[in-house]
Design a protein around this motif. Structure first.
Motif, PDB file in Angstrom:
ATOM      1  N   LEU A   1     -15.847 -45.401 -38.806  1.00  0.00           N
ATOM      2  CA  LEU A   1     -17.137 -45.893 -37.546  1.00  0.00           C
ATOM      3  C   LEU A   1     -16.273 -46.131 -36.597  1.00  0.00           C
ATOM      4  CD1 LEU A   1     -19.623 -45.876 -36.198  1.00  0.00           C
ATOM      5  CD2 LEU A   1     -19.801 -48.062 -37.043  1.00  0.00           C
ATOM      6  N   ILE A   2     -15.766 -45.536 -35.264  1.00  0.00           N
ATOM      7  CA  ILE A   2     -15.170 -46.010 -34.242  1.00  0.00           C
ATOM      8  C   ILE A   2     -15.773 -45.978 -33.541  1.00  0.00           C
ATOM      9  CG2 ILE A   2     -13.103 -45.013 -33.137  1.00  0.00           C
ATOM     10  CD1 ILE A   2     -11.882 -45.081 -35.737  1.00  0.00           C
ATOM     11  N   LEU A   3     -15.767 -47.631 -32.707  1.00  0.00           N
ATOM     12  CA  LEU A   3     -16.591 -47.633 -31.416  1.00  0.00           C
ATOM     13  C   LEU A   3     -15.487 -47.944 -30.190  1.00  0.00           C
ATOM     14  CD1 LEU A   3     -18.826 -48.715 -30.043  1.00  0.00           C
ATOM     15  CD2 LEU A   3     -18.127 -51.320 -30.733  1.00  0.00           C
ATOM     16  N   TYR A   4     -15.968 -46.495 -29.244  1.00  0.00           N
ATOM     17  CA  TYR A   4     -15.251 -47.373 -28.237  1.00  0.00           C
ATOM     18  C   TYR A   4     -16.518 -47.410 -26.927  1.00  0.00           C
ATOM     19  CZ  TYR A   4     -11.734 -45.048 -24.157  1.00  0.00           C
ATOM     20  OH  TYR A   4     -10.956 -44.413 -23.468  1.00  0.00           O
ATOM     21  N   GLY A   5     -15.639 -48.667 -26.520  1.00  0.00           N
ATOM     22  CA  GLY A   5     -16.220 -48.703 -24.868  1.00  0.00           C
ATOM     23  C   GLY A   5     -15.443 -49.499 -24.029  1.00  0.00           C
ATOM     24  N   THR A   6     -16.158 -50.027 -23.521  1.00  0.00           N
ATOM     25  CA  THR A   6     -15.529 -51.139 -22.344  1.00  0.00           C
ATOM     26  C   THR A   6     -16.282 -52.600 -22.709  1.00  0.00           C
ATOM     27  OG1 THR A   6     -15.610 -51.163 -20.229  1.00  0.00           O
ATOM     28  CG2 THR A   6     -17.750 -50.244 -20.682  1.00  0.00           C
ATOM     29  N   ASN A   7     -16.552 -53.270 -21.495  1.00  0.00           N
ATOM     30  CA  ASN A   7     -17.106 -54.760 -21.823  1.00  0.00           C
ATOM     31  C   ASN A   7     -18.041 -54.587 -20.458  1.00  0.00           C
ATOM     32  OD1 ASN A   7     -15.152 -55.055 -19.153  1.00  0.00           O
ATOM     33  ND2 ASN A   7     -14.329 -57.250 -20.549  1.00  0.00           N
ATOM     34  N   MET A   8     -17.239 -53.982 -19.459  1.00  0.00           N
ATOM     35  CA  MET A   8     -19.120 -53.463 -18.310  1.00  0.00           C
ATOM     36  C   MET A   8     -19.519 -52.327 -18.061  1.00  0.00           C
ATOM     37  SD  MET A   8     -16.410 -55.813 -15.002  1.00  0.00           S
ATOM     38  CE  MET A   8     -15.242 -57.417 -15.963  1.00  0.00           C
TER      39      MET A   8
ATOM     40  N   HIS B   1     -21.862 -57.159 -16.570  1.00  0.00           N
ATOM     41  CA  HIS B   1     -22.103 -57.141 -18.430  1.00  0.00           C
ATOM     42  C   HIS B   1     -23.618 -56.397 -18.406  1.00  0.00           C
ATOM     43  CE1 HIS B   1     -18.645 -59.612 -18.011  1.00  0.00           C
ATOM     44  NE2 HIS B   1     -18.876 -59.768 -16.457  1.00  0.00           N
ATOM     45  N   TYR B   2     -24.502 -55.784 -18.214  1.00  0.00           N
ATOM     46  CA  TYR B   2     -25.340 -54.816 -18.823  1.00  0.00           C
ATOM     47  C   TYR B   2     -25.223 -53.215 -18.313  1.00  0.00           C
ATOM     48  CZ  TYR B   2     -26.939 -55.587 -14.046  1.00  0.00           C
ATOM     49  OH  TYR B   2     -26.918 -55.251 -12.474  1.00  0.00           O
ATOM     50  N   ASP B   3     -25.715 -52.817 -19.127  1.00  0.00           N
ATOM     51  CA  ASP B   3     -25.952 -51.229 -19.131  1.00  0.00           C
ATOM     52  C   ASP B   3     -24.429 -50.507 -19.370  1.00  0.00           C
ATOM     53  OD1 ASP B   3     -29.231 -51.711 -18.384  1.00  0.00           O
ATOM     54  OD2 ASP B   3     -27.871 -51.142 -16.335  1.00  0.00           O
ATOM     55  N   VAL B   4     -23.736 -51.452 -20.520  1.00  0.00           N
ATOM     56  CA  VAL B   4     -22.764 -51.199 -21.259  1.00  0.00           C
ATOM     57  C   VAL B   4     -22.159 -49.809 -21.787  1.00  0.00           C
ATOM     58  CG1 VAL B   4     -20.390 -52.130 -22.058  1.00  0.00           C
ATOM     59  CG2 VAL B   4     -21.693 -53.790 -20.918  1.00  0.00           C
ATOM     60  N   PRO B   5     -21.740 -49.099 -21.319  1.00  0.00           N
ATOM     61  CA  PRO B   5     -21.941 -47.574 -22.302  1.00  0.00           C
ATOM     62  C   PRO B   5     -20.693 -47.663 -23.303  1.00  0.00           C
ATOM     63  CG  PRO B   5     -19.841 -47.458 -20.217  1.00  0.00           C
ATOM     64  CD  PRO B   5     -20.592 -48.898 -20.083  1.00  0.00           C
ATOM     65  N   HIS B   6     -21.021 -47.560 -24.391  1.00  0.00           N
ATOM     66  CA  HIS B   6     -20.528 -47.292 -25.802  1.00  0.00           C
ATOM     67  C   HIS B   6     -20.219 -46.287 -26.179  1.00  0.00           C
ATOM     68  CE1 HIS B   6     -20.960 -51.564 -25.259  1.00  0.00           C
ATOM     69  NE2 HIS B   6     -19.526 -52.273 -25.769  1.00  0.00           N
ATOM     70  N   ILE B   7     -19.050 -44.946 -27.477  1.00  0.00           N
ATOM     71  CA  ILE B   7     -19.613 -43.934 -28.282  1.00  0.00           C
ATOM     72  C   ILE B   7     -19.420 -45.003 -29.110  1.00  0.00           C
ATOM     73  CG2 ILE B   7     -18.814 -42.071 -28.438  1.00  0.00           C
ATOM     74  CD1 ILE B   7     -17.553 -42.322 -25.519  1.00  0.00           C
ATOM     75  N   LEU B   8     -20.302 -44.556 -30.409  1.00  0.00           N
ATOM     76  CA  LEU B   8     -20.069 -44.125 -31.390  1.00  0.00           C
ATOM     77  C   LEU B   8     -19.835 -43.041 -32.219  1.00  0.00           C
ATOM     78  CD1 LEU B   8     -22.716 -46.631 -33.007  1.00  0.00           C
ATOM     79  CD2 LEU B   8     -20.161 -47.214 -32.566  1.00  0.00           C
ATOM     80  N   ILE B   9     -18.547 -43.366 -32.962  1.00  0.00           N
ATOM     81  CA  ILE B   9     -18.046 -41.630 -34.143  1.00  0.00           C
ATOM     82  C   ILE B   9     -18.133 -41.961 -35.245  1.00  0.00           C
ATOM     83  CG2 ILE B   9     -16.514 -40.038 -34.011  1.00  0.00           C
ATOM     84  CD1 ILE B   9     -15.651 -40.268 -30.312  1.00  0.00           C
ATOM     85  N   GLY B  10     -18.123 -41.105 -36.244  1.00  0.00           N
ATOM     86  CA  GLY B  10     -17.756 -40.850 -37.409  1.00  0.00           C
ATOM     87  C   GLY B  10     -19.296 -41.133 -37.751  1.00  0.00           C
ATOM     88  N   GLY B  11     -19.085 -40.783 -39.609  1.00  0.00           N
ATOM     89  CA  GLY B  11     -20.208 -40.409 -40.325  1.00  0.00           C
ATOM     90  C   GLY B  11     -20.470 -41.862 -40.962  1.00  0.00           C
ATOM     91  N   ALA B  12     -19.910 -42.966 -40.339  1.00  0.00           N
ATOM     92  CA  ALA B  12     -19.449 -44.263 -41.107  1.00  0.00           C
ATOM     93  C   ALA B  12     -20.348 -44.005 -42.521  1.00  0.00           C
ATOM     94  CB  ALA B  12     -20.961 -45.413 -40.649  1.00  0.00           C
ATOM     95  N   GLY B  13     -19.164 -43.230 -43.276  1.00  0.00           N
ATOM     96  CA  GLY B  13     -19.990 -43.045 -45.122  1.00  0.00           C
ATOM     97  C   GLY B  13     -21.159 -42.750 -45.063  1.00  0.00           C
TER      98      GLY B  13
END
Length: 179
Positions: free
Chosen positions: A105-112, A120-132
């Motif tokens: 499980l890979i979390l790619y993101g930022t803090n803003m 510090h709201y509406d922060v974009p994140h991407i979750l990639i992978g199946g996390a098993g």
């Protein structure tokens, strides 16, 4: 062999070296948890390799000027190209009944959400992978603006691994529909 000094000047080379080490750690089961700060928030690093001699951090205070926004966008795209190459690599490596990406499980993101205003709201994140098998991919989840914090995302991720916490930063519970 002489030890190289410092960080490679070319971002893609630095990113590849770092992610190669992470990949080997995953493959060898030396670690399944890694934090990788892709670039410091306050860096004034230029990206001359893609034609941007300006410092990254000053560009993020773009004042909504199109020429500065274009440069920030080009840097973000450059980062995402490097990230996508790493994800393809993880996807190509067999791991048990799937791939290394299936079991990660890979979390790619930022803090803003808006670096120009340090919001510090509406922060974009991407979750990639199946996390098993714990995360269904191929989706985009959107939430009403200014209602969901990164803390809520972190609580959701912890919950995927049966770690229950009442609070994580300013989060007040897991995201609905994520896992």
């Amino acid at each position: 062999m002489p030890k190289p000094y410092g960080v490679p000047a070319d971002f893609s080379e630095h990113f590849r070296l770092m992610t190669d080490m992470i990949t080997v750690a995953f493959q060898a089961d030396m670690s399944r948890v890694v934090t990788f700060l892709v670039t410091r928030e306050g860096t004034s690093r230029p990206y001359r390799e893609i034609g941007i001699p300006d410092g990254h951090h000053p560009l993020t205070h773009h004042m909504n000027k199109p020429e500065l926004l274009d440069k920030v966008t080009r840097i973000n795209e450059y980062h995402m190209v490097q990230f996508a190459k790493w994800m393809e690599k993880l996807k190509s490596i067999k791991d048990g009944d799937g791939t290394l990406l299936d079991h990660s499980l890979i979390l790619y993101g930022t803090n803003m959400g808006d670096s120009n205003q340090h919001l510090h709201y509406d922060v974009p994140h991407i979750l990639i992978g199946g996390a098993g098998g714990k995360l269904k991919g191929g989706r985009h989840l959107g939430f009403k603006t200014k209602t969901v914090t990164t803390g809520n995302l972190m609580q959701s991720i912890l919950g995927m691994y049966d770690i229950k916490v009442d609070k994580f930063g300013d989060g007040d519970g897991p995201l609905q529909g994520l896992a």
